[in-house]
Scaffold this motif. Structure first.
Motif, PDB file in Angstrom:
ATOM      1  N   GLU A 194      11.122   3.203   5.503  1.00 46.47           N
ATOM      2  CA  GLU A 194      10.881   2.035   6.346  1.00 46.47           C
ATOM      3  C   GLU A 194       9.646   1.259   5.883  1.00 46.47           C
ATOM      4  O   GLU A 194       9.651   0.029   5.828  1.00 46.47           O
ATOM      5  CB  GLU A 194      10.715   2.470   7.798  1.00 46.47           C
ATOM      6  CG  GLU A 194      12.033   2.924   8.449  1.00 46.47           C
ATOM      7  CD  GLU A 194      11.833   3.420   9.863  1.00 46.47           C
ATOM      8  OE1 GLU A 194      10.664   3.500  10.289  1.00 46.47           O
ATOM      9  OE2 GLU A 194      12.839   3.713  10.531  1.00 46.47           O
ATOM     10  N   TRP A 195       8.584   1.966   5.548  1.00 43.47           N
ATOM     11  CA  TRP A 195       7.369   1.303   5.065  1.00 43.47           C
ATOM     12  C   TRP A 195       7.621   0.602   3.742  1.00 43.47           C
ATOM     13  O   TRP A 195       7.221  -0.537   3.533  1.00 43.47           O
ATOM     14  CB  TRP A 195       6.241   2.325   4.922  1.00 43.47           C
ATOM     15  CG  TRP A 195       5.546   2.614   6.212  1.00 43.47           C
ATOM     16  CD1 TRP A 195       5.999   3.382   7.240  1.00 43.47           C
ATOM     17  CD2 TRP A 195       4.275   2.107   6.628  1.00 43.47           C
ATOM     18  NE1 TRP A 195       5.099   3.396   8.263  1.00 43.47           N
ATOM     19  CE2 TRP A 195       4.011   2.629   7.919  1.00 43.47           C
ATOM     20  CE3 TRP A 195       3.316   1.288   6.038  1.00 43.47           C
ATOM     21  CZ2 TRP A 195       2.851   2.342   8.627  1.00 43.47           C
ATOM     22  CZ3 TRP A 195       2.149   1.007   6.742  1.00 43.47           C
ATOM     23  CH2 TRP A 195       1.929   1.520   8.024  1.00 43.47           C
ATOM     24  N   VAL A 196       8.276   1.289   2.823  1.00 47.83           N
ATOM     25  CA  VAL A 196       8.540   0.697   1.501  1.00 47.83           C
ATOM     26  C   VAL A 196       9.458  -0.514   1.638  1.00 47.83           C
ATOM     27  O   VAL A 196       9.224  -1.566   1.021  1.00 47.83           O
ATOM     28  CB  VAL A 196       9.174   1.747   0.562  1.00 47.83           C
ATOM     29  CG1 VAL A 196       9.644   1.086  -0.730  1.00 47.83           C
ATOM     30  CG2 VAL A 196       8.175   2.845   0.256  1.00 47.83           C
ATOM     31  N   ALA A 197      10.489  -0.399   2.458  1.00 48.82           N
ATOM     32  CA  ALA A 197      11.454  -1.487   2.603  1.00 48.82           C
ATOM     33  C   ALA A 197      10.816  -2.719   3.233  1.00 48.82           C
ATOM     34  O   ALA A 197      10.989  -3.841   2.739  1.00 48.82           O
ATOM     35  CB  ALA A 197      12.649  -1.019   3.435  1.00 48.82           C
ATOM     36  N   VAL A 198      10.059  -2.506   4.310  1.00 45.42           N
ATOM     37  CA  VAL A 198       9.486  -3.646   5.029  1.00 45.42           C
ATOM     38  C   VAL A 198       8.397  -4.331   4.215  1.00 45.42           C
ATOM     39  O   VAL A 198       8.457  -5.537   3.920  1.00 45.42           O
ATOM     40  CB  VAL A 198       8.931  -3.203   6.396  1.00 45.42           C
ATOM     41  CG1 VAL A 198       8.183  -4.357   7.064  1.00 45.42           C
ATOM     42  CG2 VAL A 198      10.057  -2.716   7.290  1.00 45.42           C
ATOM     43  N   TYR A 199       7.382  -3.554   3.815  1.00 45.50           N
ATOM     44  CA  TYR A 199       6.246  -4.165   3.122  1.00 45.50           C
ATOM     45  C   TYR A 199       6.601  -4.537   1.680  1.00 45.50           C
ATOM     46  O   TYR A 199       6.034  -5.489   1.127  1.00 45.50           O
ATOM     47  CB  TYR A 199       5.042  -3.234   3.167  1.00 45.50           C
ATOM     48  CG  TYR A 199       4.480  -3.092   4.556  1.00 45.50           C
ATOM     49  CD1 TYR A 199       3.707  -4.099   5.118  1.00 45.50           C
ATOM     50  CD2 TYR A 199       4.758  -1.969   5.334  1.00 45.50           C
ATOM     51  CE1 TYR A 199       3.210  -3.992   6.398  1.00 45.50           C
ATOM     52  CE2 TYR A 199       4.261  -1.843   6.625  1.00 45.50           C
ATOM     53  CZ  TYR A 199       3.480  -2.863   7.155  1.00 45.50           C
ATOM     54  OH  TYR A 199       3.006  -2.755   8.428  1.00 45.50           O
ATOM     55  N   GLY A 200       7.506  -3.804   1.087  1.00 42.41           N
ATOM     56  CA  GLY A 200       7.950  -4.180  -0.254  1.00 42.41           C
ATOM     57  C   GLY A 200       8.702  -5.495  -0.240  1.00 42.41           C
ATOM     58  O   GLY A 200       8.491  -6.359  -1.104  1.00 42.41           O
ATOM     59  N   ALA A 201       9.565  -5.681   0.758  1.00 41.40           N
ATOM     60  CA  ALA A 201      10.319  -6.929   0.859  1.00 41.40           C
ATOM     61  C   ALA A 201       9.388  -8.107   1.147  1.00 41.40           C
ATOM     62  O   ALA A 201       9.559  -9.207   0.599  1.00 41.40           O
ATOM     63  CB  ALA A 201      11.382  -6.817   1.947  1.00 41.40           C
ATOM     64  N   LEU A 202       8.387  -7.890   2.013  1.00 40.39           N
ATOM     65  CA  LEU A 202       7.448  -8.961   2.337  1.00 40.39           C
ATOM     66  C   LEU A 202       6.596  -9.363   1.137  1.00 40.39           C
ATOM     67  O   LEU A 202       6.231 -10.537   0.977  1.00 40.39           O
ATOM     68  CB  LEU A 202       6.533  -8.537   3.498  1.00 40.39           C
ATOM     69  CG  LEU A 202       7.185  -8.395   4.872  1.00 40.39           C
ATOM     70  CD1 LEU A 202       6.187  -7.853   5.875  1.00 40.39           C
ATOM     71  CD2 LEU A 202       7.738  -9.738   5.337  1.00 40.39           C
ATOM     72  N   GLY A 203       6.266  -8.400   0.291  1.00 40.58           N
ATOM     73  CA  GLY A 203       5.396  -8.697  -0.846  1.00 40.58           C
ATOM     74  C   GLY A 203       6.117  -9.113  -2.104  1.00 40.58           C
ATOM     75  O   GLY A 203       5.481  -9.573  -3.058  1.00 40.58           O
ATOM     76  N   ALA A 204       7.444  -8.982  -2.123  1.00 39.15           N
ATOM     77  CA  ALA A 204       8.187  -9.266  -3.349  1.00 39.15           C
ATOM     78  C   ALA A 204       8.060 -10.721  -3.781  1.00 39.15           C
ATOM     79  O   ALA A 204       7.762 -11.022  -4.940  1.00 39.15           O
ATOM     80  CB  ALA A 204       9.659  -8.893  -3.162  1.00 39.15           C
ATOM     81  N   MET A 205       8.253 -11.659  -2.850  1.00 37.37           N
ATOM     82  CA  MET A 205       8.240 -13.071  -3.224  1.00 37.37           C
ATOM     83  C   MET A 205       6.853 -13.561  -3.647  1.00 37.37           C
ATOM     84  O   MET A 205       6.744 -14.266  -4.667  1.00 37.37           O
ATOM     85  CB  MET A 205       8.802 -13.934  -2.095  1.00 37.37           C
ATOM     86  CG  MET A 205       8.907 -15.406  -2.451  1.00 37.37           C
ATOM     87  SD  MET A 205       9.851 -16.371  -1.259  1.00 37.37           S
ATOM     88  CE  MET A 205      11.509 -15.740  -1.575  1.00 37.37           C
ATOM     89  N   PRO A 206       5.754 -13.236  -2.910  1.00 40.06           N
ATOM     90  CA  PRO A 206       4.441 -13.667  -3.400  1.00 40.06           C
ATOM     91  C   PRO A 206       4.097 -13.117  -4.779  1.00 40.06           C
ATOM     92  O   PRO A 206       3.547 -13.833  -5.628  1.00 40.06           O
ATOM     93  CB  PRO A 206       3.476 -13.121  -2.334  1.00 40.06           C
ATOM     94  CG  PRO A 206       4.294 -12.997  -1.098  1.00 40.06           C
ATOM     95  CD  PRO A 206       5.659 -12.607  -1.569  1.00 40.06           C
TER      96      PRO A 206
END
Length: 245
Positions: free
Chosen positions: A61-73
């Motif tokens: 859950e942590w990897v999916a949420v924060y990874g998805a949020l940080g991917a575009m920047p």
């Protein structure tokens, strides 16, 4: 707003506007790569934790949420630092352009023949497809070799011609539905499809001439002007249209 900030004082220049579009395509390509890597990482993490009898749910859950949020920047930062010769998006466009043409050549006639344009979800999918076609064409032409004729010209011309026919059919279908009453959503979609039709129509002839080796590519200037109109329409839909209904 981010595009205007990125262009700065050069916002009136055609090259600056096209550069922003290319940066957006490059960012999207790198975001997709990062997301695929993230999916692989999550899968490996789940397998490793499951192998030792522990639940990987919290970590995933942590990897999916924060990874998805940080991917575009992160993707935007990487894309902005790469040299023009190392761009990935035009290569992706050249690979997927013929594939998209094959799919659309089959899908769009079936969509029109089956009456699918009367369905709201189908119209939404078609509008997303039109945006994707325009992006593919712009990216394919961005890194086109400096020769009289190139195979990507024919692909781009066919894509734009198919998209224009489909857009006109969709515009006719949506306009017919206005008889049942004018709503904000219908007006917004009609405006978008009308703008897309004008944009595509302005690209068909230059692409056709270029595919035959008889002309240059003036499409960057046309796309830059259309981008201004798209922005104005989006601002109207967001800030004005809600107060009219």
């Amino acid at each position: 707003l981010a595009s205007v900030v990125a262009m700065g004082a050069r916002w009136r220049e055609v090259g600056a506007r096209i550069g922003v579009l290319q940066l957006a395509g490059e960012t999207a390509a790198f975001t997709a790569l990062l997301m695929m890597g993230g999916v692989a990482l999550v899968g490996i993490t789940a397998s490793l934790f499951a192998a030792i009898g522990m639940s990987p749910q919290v970590v995933i859950e942590w990897v999916a949420v924060y990874g998805a949020l940080g991917a575009m920047p992160v993707a935007a930062l990487v894309a902005s630092q790469r040299a023009e010769s190392g761009r990935v998006a035009p290569l992706v466009a050249r690979v997927f352009g013929p594939m998209a043409l094959a799919v659309l050549a089959v899908y769009l006639p079936l969509l029109v023949a089956s009456g699918g344009l009367a369905d709201r979800d189908s119209l939404l999918a078609l509008n997303v497809t039109l945006v994707a076609v325009l992006a593919l064409v712009i990216l394919m032409q961005a890194e086109r070799p400096d020769v009289a004729r190139h195979w990507t010209d024919g692909v781009a011309f066919a894509l734009v011609a198919l998209a224009l026919v489909a857009d006109l059919a969709a515009l006719g279908s949506i306009t017919g539905r206005l008889a049942g009453g004018l709503t904000p959503n219908r007006l917004a979609v009609v405006g978008l499809n009308a703008l897309a039709a004008v944009h595509l129509a302005g690209l068909v002839v230059p692409l056709g001439r270029r595919a035959l080796g008889r002309g240059e590519w003036p499409g960057d200037g046309w796309t830059a002007r259309c981008l201004t109109v798209y922005t104005a329409w989006a601002a109207f839909v967001v800030f004005v249209l809600p107060f009219l209904f």
